[in-house]
Write a protein that holds these residues in place. Structure first.
Motif, PDB file in Angstrom:
ATOM      1  N   CYS A 168       0.854  -1.188   0.000  1.00 10.53           N
ATOM      2  CA  CYS A 168       0.000   0.000   0.000  1.00 10.53           C
ATOM      3  C   CYS A 168       0.892   1.241   0.000  1.00 10.53           C
ATOM      4  O   CYS A 168       1.719   1.410   0.908  1.00 10.53           O
ATOM      5  CB  CYS A 168      -0.912   0.015   1.220  1.00 10.53           C
ATOM      6  N   LYS A 212      -7.206  -5.859  -3.861  1.00 12.30           N
ATOM      7  CA  LYS A 212      -6.519  -4.608  -4.187  1.00 12.30           C
ATOM      8  C   LYS A 212      -6.699  -3.528  -3.113  1.00 12.30           C
ATOM      9  O   LYS A 212      -5.900  -2.596  -3.025  1.00 12.30           O
ATOM     10  CB  LYS A 212      -7.025  -4.096  -5.541  1.00 12.30           C
ATOM     11  N   ILE A 213      -7.699  -3.643  -2.292  1.00 13.40           N
ATOM     12  CA  ILE A 213      -7.970  -2.638  -1.262  1.00 13.40           C
ATOM     13  C   ILE A 213      -7.184  -2.966   0.009  1.00 13.40           C
ATOM     14  O   ILE A 213      -7.275  -4.058   0.552  1.00 13.40           O
ATOM     15  CB  ILE A 213      -9.477  -2.601  -0.896  1.00 13.40           C
ATOM     16  N   CYS A 214      -6.417  -2.001   0.489  1.00  8.93           N
ATOM     17  CA  CYS A 214      -5.594  -2.205   1.686  1.00  8.93           C
ATOM     18  C   CYS A 214      -6.481  -2.457   2.908  1.00  8.93           C
ATOM     19  O   CYS A 214      -7.375  -1.658   3.203  1.00  8.93           O
ATOM     20  CB  CYS A 214      -4.722  -0.974   1.928  1.00  8.93           C
ATOM     21  N   GLN A 247      -7.766   1.064   3.825  1.00  8.62           N
ATOM     22  CA  GLN A 247      -8.780   1.045   2.784  1.00  8.62           C
ATOM     23  C   GLN A 247      -8.389   1.789   1.500  1.00  8.62           C
ATOM     24  O   GLN A 247      -9.231   2.106   0.668  1.00  8.62           O
ATOM     25  CB  GLN A 247     -10.091   1.629   3.275  1.00  8.62           C
ATOM     26  N   SER A 248      -7.132   2.033   1.320  1.00 10.87           N
ATOM     27  CA  SER A 248      -6.645   2.713   0.126  1.00 10.87           C
ATOM     28  C   SER A 248      -6.686   1.776  -1.093  1.00 10.87           C
ATOM     29  O   SER A 248      -6.548   0.563  -0.960  1.00 10.87           O
ATOM     30  CB  SER A 248      -5.203   3.179   0.347  1.00 10.87           C
ATOM     31  N   LYS A 249      -6.856   2.401  -2.260  1.00 14.22           N
ATOM     32  CA  LYS A 249      -6.771   1.660  -3.516  1.00 14.22           C
ATOM     33  C   LYS A 249      -5.422   1.890  -4.203  1.00 14.22           C
ATOM     34  O   LYS A 249      -5.193   1.392  -5.297  1.00 14.22           O
ATOM     35  CB  LYS A 249      -7.898   2.082  -4.458  1.00 14.22           C
ATOM     36  N   THR A 267      -2.454   0.684  -4.345  1.00 15.04           N
ATOM     37  CA  THR A 267      -1.674  -0.505  -3.997  1.00 15.04           C
ATOM     38  C   THR A 267      -1.089  -1.131  -5.260  1.00 15.04           C
ATOM     39  O   THR A 267      -1.561  -0.866  -6.369  1.00 15.04           O
ATOM     40  CB  THR A 267      -2.564  -1.541  -3.289  1.00 15.04           C
TER      41      THR A 267
END
Length: 117
Positions: free
Chosen positions: A74, A88-90, A94-96, A98
């Protein structure tokens, strides 16, 4: 089925190593395959068992497979996590933002010879 094509490349490389080292018979080949490489293990083994018989050096060669875990990084929180579990979502922030660090590899790890008379 790209597994057969992959097997042909592995056998070609293994045969080359055998010839360079004057080896008549390869006993085993160990492959490292990433979890998200797209290679289906059962199909790879079936293709191997068919194709290995086509070459003298590999006709009785055992195929061993080691699975490498897929890990994603991430960029926002700088953490690593298991890709297959979280996608794919941390899971931490919750970040994309990555990207895949490892897990799509396909390597010949080891070519084994027990006894070469």
């Amino acid at each position: 089925m790209h597994e057969l094509g992959v097997v042909f490349y592995v056998i070609r490389d293994v045969k080359k190593v055998a010839e360079e080292n004057s080896i008549d018979k390869i006993d085993f080949v160990t492959l490292e395959i990433g979890q998200v490489s797209g290679v289906i293990h059962d199909q790879l083994i079936d293709c191997w068992n068919w194709a290995r018989k086509k070459e003298k050096q590999t006709e009785s060669t055992e195929l061993k497979i080691e699975t490498l875990k897929a890990v994603t990084f991430c960029e926002d929180c700088k953490s690593e996590y298991e890709t297959v579990i979280h996608g794919k979502i941390c899971p931490h922030c919750q970040s994309k933002h990555t990207y895949l660090l490892r897990g799509n590899e396909f390597n010949i790890k080891e070519i084994g010879v027990y006894d070469n008379p």
